[in-house]
Structure formats: structure tokens, C-alpha cells
Scaffold this active site. Structure first.
Site, mmCIF file in Angstrom:
data_model
loop_
_atom_site.group_PDB
_atom_site.id
_atom_site.type_symbol
_atom_site.label_atom_id
_atom_site.label_comp_id
_atom_site.label_asym_id
_atom_site.label_seq_id
_atom_site.Cartn_x
_atom_site.Cartn_y
_atom_site.Cartn_z
ATOM 1 N N ASP A 81 -15.809 -50.476 -52.536
ATOM 2 C CA ASP A 81 -15.356 -51.579 -51.955
ATOM 3 C C ASP A 81 -16.594 -52.849 -51.635
ATOM 4 O O ASP A 81 -17.610 -52.400 -52.001
ATOM 5 C CB ASP A 81 -14.902 -51.116 -50.349
ATOM 6 C CG ASP A 81 -13.584 -52.503 -49.815
ATOM 7 O OD1 ASP A 81 -14.089 -53.610 -50.461
ATOM 8 O OD2 ASP A 81 -12.921 -52.159 -49.173
HETATM 9 C C1 BGC Z 1 -11.371 -55.179 -49.166
HETATM 10 C C2 BGC Z 1 -10.762 -54.735 -50.486
HETATM 11 C C3 BGC Z 1 -10.764 -55.919 -51.404
HETATM 12 C C4 BGC Z 1 -12.144 -56.627 -51.595
HETATM 13 C C5 BGC Z 1 -12.303 -57.612 -52.730
HETATM 14 C C6 BGC Z 1 -12.658 -55.928 -49.383
HETATM 15 O O1 BGC Z 1 -13.205 -56.441 -48.080
HETATM 16 O O2 BGC Z 1 -11.477 -54.395 -48.203
HETATM 17 O O3 BGC Z 1 -9.563 -54.515 -50.173
HETATM 18 O O4 BGC Z 1 -10.184 -55.454 -52.565
HETATM 19 O O5 BGC Z 1 -12.695 -56.888 -50.266
HETATM 20 O O6 BGC Z 1 -11.661 -58.795 -52.000
#
Ligand code: BGC
Length: 720
Positions: free
Chosen positions: A266
Site C-alpha cells: 500500500d
Molecule cells: C489506499 C489504497 C489505494 C492507494 C493508492 C492508499 O492510501 O489505502 O487502497 O489503492 O492509496 O491510491
């Protein structure tokens, strides 16, 4: 059903074809390609940027597609650039960085309420196709964390509280996306079940508890959908960050489940270069990490340590084989205009099947087309339907119809903006009836009540906005909307409440209103879908994918972990309920919820009879469903395990959606996955079915079980 399935796949079939061939030789091709890559090229594939100009001084390469992630690829050996976009509810607008717009699907909780794998596939296909047409080859969609807490700010991005339901539907959504030659990313692995302190909280859970709940949802979804990538989560699990958790990544995912794809972090979830040895394959959104670990630090390790060199080859292999397996190399994205009409039609159909009728006293619904006057009140129903916030936020072409800036509090003000999709229920209701339809914003309950008193029927639209990064402090409807409903209900006995919520809410006014409709976040076809259900053009057939508690005290953690601590204070979340999530916990505690898991009314009635249970490696349960009412409708009979030889334990073990004409009956047969009646045997590292008597039930919800039967099972083990 079959016809509808064919129709659904026809509209998104333009890219199908080469996938099977590509999957067959994906590994062979990846081995060849990775073998030709230089050390620098190998490193370039395993770390990448968030491709938006949000970060000071950051240069976004001109060839990047504005979105969540970008990796330049290795053109010399035929590896395309990796272009990533969020997420499950359509192609996201990246905090305003994309202005082109896309189809806003209903929330995943609406999809889960359909209990219909075909609807999950359809939503996944729309998101995948639009991603492909915009230029992306990876969709960060496939959220499947279980709803362990009704206050979780991201419940709307997930598929409810049960591993079988969530896993099955996530698998279909992933298939839908990958059939468009776009990699789908199942996330957030694992136990990312609240947003408060999400980047550091430590989820404490027994291995059996995790294997039989959240991990089982991932396992089922991965088996069904074969996602090209898995996103590990921010939080810690039993003391180790998920993105460097050897047990989760190397042990469960790659060893036990033989997962062949790649694990991406993530955004901001990497804490060490050693994460590579523990199973992380790619560092995403590297500007957000405190250091970029998978460029120079990893390259140095690779030079010095053969274990890292071997891992780097494996990391690259996993990425490249997934790109081949979904056809992203052979069928690269082609910039093409989006088919927004098809997208809207799909969004509307999903929402129509996902709306849950929670209360309908005296047959108040469906509304009579010849009602003389209707008062529509509140929820910006004159302008649109609300959506959820955060990285999954989709903006329609032309932008939202209302933007409500709720910012100020918290550290992520950009997340604190509620957006309404331009799909106005007021307009759709006016088009559906000859009644005089008035509108009142609901800002003053007294004025709304006075308007309601003048009409035959009052429809109150209420909203609960939820977003990534923040949990709701409690389960009330915000901004005085409970008082609004009370006032309107006191003025008009025919009051209908339409909820647009991100999850369960309390309903202190429930006994005073005639009908309650849960529309979740309805998406771009929301107005028409809600109107069709209100006027009976569509029979409501959604069933709750999560329990609505009667009070927060009934849940395992009445005080939200971390909520009472200063920001950034590390804390544990003790998942004492283990695998008894949601309705299982309620059954164990003997607690009566406001509305049980699986609940949903229809304009017709269904009866179940003739339960038989056949033993075997995959036991078979069969029974007959009859539509005993006077209109056609769809039902979702559910099969539960009630007791095992040594304990009582409620678990959903099967379900099927059945569409029936009045008077029509159908025999339903459900095969039970043995893992659903087994326990995870930690010492034996396997699923174990104990010999003895199991009690099985069939019903319309977790609390309404009209048929019961016995299964005499022999002992069995299932290897993971
Ligand atoms: C989120 C993810 C997301 C990623 C990219 C993160 O803060 O938890 O679900 O895919 O950002 O935007």
C-alpha cells in the site's frame, strides 16, 4: 439468469480472447524476459511513484498516466510501463488530478447486497474496461477486508462481514476486471479492518481466527478470480507490519495458497529493505515511504547477498508473469472514448439488485403511481446521490453535482470532501408519477414537517458520508437527520426513509416510519434505481451483507480502538471475536440486532421446504423455494451451519439467488466447501472436519431459519 449473464458478458466482450493462451505460457515468457534484464532494469520494476503532482519537487515523467502508480517498464525486452489506477468503484479521480471522469459504480456494499456473483462481475468489467480505455493496465480494485466494525470508514469499499459472500463476489469482480486485460489487485492484505491508526495499529488475532475469517475471504477470492496482484496493508498483524510479514506473505499467501502473482505495498506501507525477503515484491507510491527502500538499498543488498539476488528475480518474475497472464502485454490499453451509457446501465442494474428494503408497514411500498402528492425531503435529493471518500472516489464527467467540503479536522483534508453524483432522485421521481412532487432541503425540520403534512406521502433522503482514513465516531446519522426524520414522521404517517449510508446506522425513529430503504452509495444510476424500487418497477431483492447492530455495545469493541488516544500513539486492536465476525458474534452472544445479516424484504413472499442434506467430501444441501406472493421477485435463500460436534457456531455455508414468478417453485442445490464447516487446526496446519453431528439450517437471514437438518460427517482434513 443465463440469458442475462450472456448479455452482461456481451457488452464487455470486445477484449476477450487471448487470455487463456496468455495465462498458459505466462511463466515461460516471464522467465525468458527476466533472464534478459540488466540489474538496473530489474530494480526499475520493483519501485515506483504515485503519479500525481501532489508532492513538492516531484517530477512526473511525461509518459506517465496520471493516476495512483507508474513504473516505466522495460521496453527493450517488451515489458510495458505499469500504469495503475484506483479502484473497486470505477476509475478514480485521484484527489482531483484527473478531470476526465468515469462511471461511478454503487458502493461495494451495494454490490454485496445483491448476493449475485454476476453483478460483481459486471461492476468489475465496467471498471476494468474504462481503466483500459483511459490507458491503465492495473486496477487497484478488489477490496475484501471484512466488516469487523460498523464504524470502519472503508466498509463501503468492501463486501461485508462474511468470508464466503465477500470472497465469492470479490473473485467475480476480479474476473470481470481481468477479462478486460487489466490486472486486478486484491487488497488490503490483511486485517486492515479499521481506519483509525491504520498505518501502524497492531491487529492481534489467533491464527485460526484469521484463517477462518479475513484470510478465508482472500483465499476464496484468489481461487475464483486469480488476481495478478495483492496489495499488503498498512497495519501490523500480530506485531509485524503486513508488508514485511513473513507469515502472511511467504507463509500463507505464497506457500499455502501457491499464489503466483506479485505483492505490491500500500502507498507508504514499506518500512525496510528486508521486506523483500519477507515476501514484498514491489514498493508502490514510494514518495510516501520515509525512504525509498527498493531502489538503491535493495540494489546494494542484491550485490552483496545471493538471497536478495534470487528474490529480485522472483519479484520481477511475479510482476511480469501477471502482466502476461491477464493479457496486458498482448492487449495493451488503447485510448478510446468510454461507453458511459453502458457503464450507467450496469451501475443502475447493480444498484437495483443491491437496494435493501428494511421495513414496509401496511404495504406502503410500492408507491401508487396515482398518489396525488409526494413530499421529497433532504439528502440533496434535488441534486444527486452521495458517494464515499478517499482513494476510491470516482468523479463523473463534468464533475459532481454537489461538493460538500467537510474539511478542517484531521490530517488529510483532501479526503474530507463529500461528492454527490449527478443522479437526482427528485427528477426521477417526478418522471415516474403524475403526483405533485414538492422538495424541501430538510435544513429546518419544522418546515420539512409542515411540507410533509400537506402531502399523501413523505420520502426523506438521509446520508451518512464515510471516507478512507477516518472512521465514524458512532452509528448515528450525522447533522441532525434523526431529528428531521422524527419531525417528518410525526407530521405524516406515510413516511418513507431512503438511507444513503456507508454502513449500518442506528434508527431511533424506526417504529414511527412506514418504510425504510437502504440504498447505500447508489452510484451514477442511483436515482433511477431508487425510483424503480419505490414505484415497484423493480422488486427489491437486496439482502444485508452485514449486521445492523441495535447499539454499539452489542459489538465486540464498543470503544473504537485508538479513538481515545492522541494521534500517532501506537495501539493494539484485540480481535477477541476471532472468526466470529458480525452475525456469528451476535449468535454467540445471543444478541438481537436491529437488522440481521442476510435480511431483506421483497414485494412478494417466499417459502422454503423439503430440506435434504447429503454427506460427502463436499456435502450437498437441497431444498425448494417457492414464490408464494403475487408478483415476480428474486430471493436469496441462505444455508447456515448452526452447530459442530463440539460447539455451536453459526456460519454462512452457502447461498443462491433465485428469480421466481408468482407461484413458481425451484429446487436449489448448494455444495458446501468443506473449509466452511471445518476448523483451522493450528498444530496440524490444515483444515479439520471432526466426525459427528452438524446442524444445518436454511433461512431468509441469519436470524430467520425456517428449515433445519442434520449432517453426519466423517472426519476429514483439507490441506491449505
Ligand atoms: C489506499 C489504497 C489505494 C492507494 C493508492 C492508499 O492510501 O489505502 O487502497 O489503492 O492509496 O491510491
Amino acid at each position: 439468469m443465463i440469458k442475462r449473464l450472456l448479455l452482461a458478458s456481451c457488452s464487455f466482450a470486445l477484449l476477450a480472447g487471448a487470455t487463456a493462451h496468455a495465462a498458459d505460457d505466462a511463466d515461460t515468457r516471464a522467465t525468458k524476459v527476466v533472464g534478459q534484464m540488466t540489474p538496473d532494469e530489474k530494480i526499475s520494476l520493483v519501485h515506483g511513484i504515485m503519479a500525481i503532482k501532489f508532492f513538492p519537487g516531484m517530477v512526473i515523467p511525461p509518459e506517465a498516466t496520471i493516476g495512483a502508480g507508474f513504473f516505466p517498464g522495460v521496453a527493450r525486452v517488451g515489458v510495458p510501463a505499469i500504469r495503475e489506477t484506483d479502484a473497486s468503484l470505477g476509475v478514480a479521480y485521484v484527489g482531483g488530478a484527473r478531470h476526465d471522469g468515469a462511471t461511478a459504480l454503487p458502493s461495494s456494499l451495494a454490490t454485496a447486497s445483491t448476493w449475485n456473483p454476476e453483478m460483481a462481475y459486471r461492476g468489475g468489467a465496467v471498471a476494468g474496461q474504462e481503466a483500459w480505455r483511459i490507458g491503465f493496465n492495473v486496477l487497484l480494485g478488489g477490496g475484501v477486508d471484512l466488516a469487523r466494525d460498523p464504524r470502519n470508514g472503508r466498509n463501503f469499499e468492501y463486501l461485508g462481514e462474511d468470508p464466503l459472500l465477500a470472497g465469492t463476489l470479490a473473485g467475480e469482480a476480479i474476473r470481470g476486471t481481468q477479462d478486460q486485460h487489466v490486472v486486478s489487485t486484491i487488497k488490503h492484505y490483511a486485517m486492515n479492518d479499521e481506519e483509525t491508526g491504520r498505518t501502524f495499529l497492531n491487529a492481534k488475532i489467533s491464527e485460526a481466527g484469521a484463517r477462518e475469517s479475513d484470510l478465508l475471504a482472500f483465499e476464496i477470492a484468489i481461487e475464483h478470480g486469480h488476481p495478478g496482484s495483492v496489495m499488503c496493508s498498512y497495519n501490523q498483524v500480530n506485531g509485524v507490519y503486513a508488508c514485511e510479514n513473513d507469515w502472511l506473505l511467504n507463509g500463507v499467501l505464497k506457500h499455502d495458497w501457491s499464489y503466483p502473482g506479485w505483492v505490491m505495498s500500500d502507498w507508504g506501507a514499506v518500512h525496510s529493505v528486508g521486506a523483500a525477503l519477507n515476501g514484498l515484491d514491489q514498493e508502490s507510491g514510494e514518495q510516501i515511504d520515509d525512504h525509498v527502500y527498493f531502489n538503491k538499498p535493495l540494489a546494494a543488498k542484491v550485490q552483496a547477498d545471493p538471497a536478495y539476488a534470487k528474490r529480485l528475480d522472483d519479484m520481477d518474475h511475479r510482476i511480469v508473469r501477471s502482466l502476461y497472464a491477464v493479457g496486458a502485454v498482448d492487449n495493451p490499453p488503447q485510448k478510446t472514448p468510454l461507453d458511459l451509457a453502458a457503464g450507467k446501465a450496469a451501475a443502475q442494474t447493480v444498484e437495483e439488485e443491491g437496494i435493501v428494503l428494511l421495513r414496509n408497514e401496511g404495504g406502503l411500498l410500492p408507491l401508487l403511481v396515482n398518489a396525488k402528492s409526494i413530499a421529497v425531503i433532504g439528502g440533496h435529493a434535488d441534486m444527486g446521490v452521495i458517494s464515499g471518500g478517499g482513494s476510491s472516489q470516482v468523479a463523473p464527467p463534468g464533475g459532481p453535482s454537489v461538493t460538500d467540503t467537510l474539511g478542517g479536522e484531521g490530517s488529510l483534508p483532501s479526503m474530507l470532501k463529500a461528492m454527490y453524483m449527478p443522479s437526482a432522485p427528485l427528477k426521477a421521481i417526478r418522471a415516474a408519477t403524475t403526483a405533485a412532487v414538492s422538495y424541501d432541503s430538510g435544513r429546518y425540520p419544522s418546515r420539512a414537517a409542515a411540507n410533509a403534512a400537506k402531502a399523501d406521502v413523505a420520502i426523506v433522503f438521509v446520508t451518512q458520508w464515510m471516507t478512507e482514513a477516518y472512521d465514524a465516531p458512532d452509528l448515528s446519522l450525522p447533522s441532525g437527520q434523526d431529528a428531521l426524520i422524527e419531525a417528518v414522521a410525526a407530521a405524516n404517517p406515510h413516511t418513507i426513509v431512503v438511507l444513503e449510508t456507508g454502513g449500518p446506522v442506528l434508527m431511533p425513529w424506526l417504529d414511527k416510519v412506514g418504510a425504510v430503504v437502504e440504498a447505500w452509495y447508489p452510484g451514477i444510476g442511483g436515482a433511477e434505481a431508487i425510483t424503480n424500487v419505490l414505484f415497484g418497477k423493480v422488486d427489491p431483492s437486496g439482502h444485508l451483507p452485514l449486521t445492523f447492530p441495535a447499539s454499539i455495545e452489542q459489538t465486540p469493541r464498543p470503544v473504537l480502538p485508538g479513538a481515545d488516544l492522541p494521534e500517532k500513539t501506537h495501539f493494539d486492536v484485540d480481535y477477541v471475536e476471532g472468526s466470529d465476525v458480525g452475525y456469528r458474534w451476535f449468535a454467540k452472544m445471543g444478541a438481537k440486532p436491529l437488522f440481521p445479516f442476510g435480511f431483506g424484504l421483497s414485494y412478494t413472499h417466499f417459502a422454503y421446504s423439503g430440506l435434504t442434506v447429503a454427506r460427502g467430501a463436499s456435502p450437498k444441501v437441497s431444498f425448494t423455494v417457492q414464490n408464494t406472493g403475487s408478483v415476480a421477485g428474486a430471493d436469496v435463500p441462505q444455508v447456515y451451519l448452526l452447530a459442530e460436534p463440539h460447539r455451536s457456531q453459526q456460519r454462512l455455508i452457502g447461498f443462491q439467488r433465485v428469480t421466481l414468478n408468482p407461484g413458481e417453485s425451484r429446487k436449489v442445490e448448494v455444495s458446501i466447501d468443506p473449509r466452511l464447516i471445518a476448523d483451522w487446526d493450528e498444530a496440524g496446519h490444515r483444515w479439520r472436519v471432526d466426525a459427528g453431528d452438524y446442524k444445518i439450517a436454511v433461512g431468509a437471514s441469519a436470524s430467520d431459519l425456517s428449515l433445519t437438518g442434520d449432517l453426519k460427517a466423517s472426519s476429514a482434513v483439507v490441506k491449505p
